[in-house]
Design a protein around this motif. Structure first.
Motif, mmCIF file in Angstrom:
data_model
loop_
_atom_site.group_PDB
_atom_site.id
_atom_site.type_symbol
_atom_site.label_atom_id
_atom_site.label_comp_id
_atom_site.label_asym_id
_atom_site.label_seq_id
_atom_site.Cartn_x
_atom_site.Cartn_y
_atom_site.Cartn_z
ATOM 1 N N LYS A 16 0.861 -1.177 0.000
ATOM 2 C CA LYS A 16 0.000 0.000 0.000
ATOM 3 C C LYS A 16 0.891 1.218 0.000
ATOM 4 N N LEU A 17 0.342 2.327 -0.449
ATOM 5 C CA LEU A 17 1.140 3.530 -0.629
ATOM 6 C C LEU A 17 1.705 4.067 0.670
ATOM 7 N N CYS A 18 0.886 4.215 1.684
ATOM 8 C CA CYS A 18 1.405 4.811 2.917
ATOM 9 C C CYS A 18 0.858 4.056 4.122
ATOM 10 N N GLY A 19 1.197 4.542 5.280
ATOM 11 C CA GLY A 19 0.701 3.915 6.496
ATOM 12 C C GLY A 19 1.699 2.982 7.134
ATOM 13 N N GLU A 20 2.964 3.106 6.790
ATOM 14 C CA GLU A 20 3.958 2.202 7.350
ATOM 15 C C GLU A 20 4.562 2.718 8.639
ATOM 16 N N PHE A 21 3.959 3.753 9.221
ATOM 17 C CA PHE A 21 4.359 4.261 10.524
ATOM 18 C C PHE A 21 3.186 4.105 11.475
ATOM 19 N N LEU A 22 3.440 3.488 12.616
ATOM 20 C CA LEU A 22 2.424 3.372 13.662
ATOM 21 C C LEU A 22 2.866 4.220 14.833
ATOM 22 N N SER A 23 2.017 5.155 15.218
ATOM 23 C CA SER A 23 2.323 5.999 16.370
ATOM 24 C C SER A 23 2.246 5.170 17.653
ATOM 25 N N TYR A 24 2.639 5.791 18.742
ATOM 26 C CA TYR A 24 2.592 5.113 20.031
ATOM 27 C C TYR A 24 1.178 4.594 20.316
ATOM 28 N N ASP A 25 0.149 5.395 19.973
ATOM 29 C CA ASP A 25 -1.227 4.967 20.235
ATOM 30 C C ASP A 25 -1.579 3.696 19.468
ATOM 31 N N GLY A 26 -1.145 3.625 18.203
ATOM 32 C CA GLY A 26 -1.394 2.420 17.409
ATOM 33 C C GLY A 26 -0.668 1.213 17.969
ATOM 34 N N VAL A 27 0.580 1.427 18.393
ATOM 35 C CA VAL A 27 1.351 0.336 19.003
ATOM 36 C C VAL A 27 0.673 -0.125 20.293
ATOM 37 N N ALA A 28 0.166 0.845 21.074
ATOM 38 C CA ALA A 28 -0.515 0.489 22.330
ATOM 39 C C ALA A 28 -1.753 -0.375 22.063
ATOM 40 N N CYS A 29 -2.499 -0.064 20.999
ATOM 41 C CA CYS A 29 -3.666 -0.890 20.641
ATOM 42 C C CYS A 29 -3.241 -2.312 20.300
ATOM 43 N N LEU A 30 -2.164 -2.439 19.524
ATOM 44 C CA LEU A 30 -1.685 -3.768 19.166
ATOM 45 C C LEU A 30 -1.114 -4.504 20.371
ATOM 46 N N ARG A 31 -0.540 -3.763 21.304
ATOM 47 C CA ARG A 31 -0.052 -4.373 22.549
ATOM 48 C C ARG A 31 -1.241 -4.944 23.328
ATOM 49 N N GLU A 32 -2.341 -4.184 23.412
ATOM 50 C CA GLU A 32 -3.546 -4.663 24.107
ATOM 51 C C GLU A 32 -4.090 -5.927 23.450
#
Length: 171
Positions: A16-32
């Motif tokens: 996909k063109l973009c979206g290859e950066f996950l902010s801390y909030d996104g990482v926290a969701c995946l951690r949960e």
């Protein structure tokens, strides 16, 4: 306890063109969701700083308030689809939704471009600003011609930084 259907336009794996950066909030969701370790195993890299430039050559750089990660969307999307299947989500690939009809009181019907029909009580569209069922209508409305370019390269160890460069009409 809900029956969930995920309709994905592309077959996996797909870039996909973009979206290859996950902010801390996104990482926290995946951690949960207990997926952080899998992200690291699949090659996620820490991102600690940002550089943003504008079309006039000015720029700003600095540390992010919290660590994010970088990971290929090809890898991330396939991992998320696998995680969905493991918890009972039905995943359908290769269907492009053409139209969504209905309402809250009676439910919704999503119609695919090849005549597929899916019904549900609730529909959540995750097509982004430039995609999905709104892309053609919005492009006609604004007279826009959309273009994207993506290049992925392996460069070994590099700075733990994400960069966003602006130019006329995009970034």
């Amino acid at each position: 306890g809900w029956e969930v259907l995920l309709i994905e336009r592309r077959q996996y794996p797909a870039d996909k063109l973009c979206g290859e950066f996950l902010s801390y909030d996104g990482v926290a969701c995946l951690r949960e969701m207990e997926l952080e370790a899998e992200l690291k195993k699949r090659g996620a890299r820490p991102i600690a700083s940002v550089l943003v430039s504008s079309e006039d050559g000015t720029y700003w750089q600095g540390a992010l308030p919290a660590m994010g990660i970088g990971i290929s969307r090809r890898v991330l999307d396939a991992m998320l689809a696998d995680a969905c299947r493991q918890v009972g989500v039905d995943v359908v690939h290769g269907v492009q939704v053409r139209e969504i009809r209905g309402g809250w009181a009676r439910g919704y019907v999503a119609e695919g471009r090849q005549g597929e029909y899916f019904s549900g009580r609730l529909v959540i569209g995750a097509c982004g600003q430039q995609g999905g069922i709104f892309k053609e209508r919005d492009a006609q409305h604004h007279g826009a011609k959309l273009m994207a370019l993506k290049v992925q390269a392996s460069c070994g160890e590099g700075p733990e930084r994400i960069e966003l460069h602006g130019f006329p009409g995009g970034y």
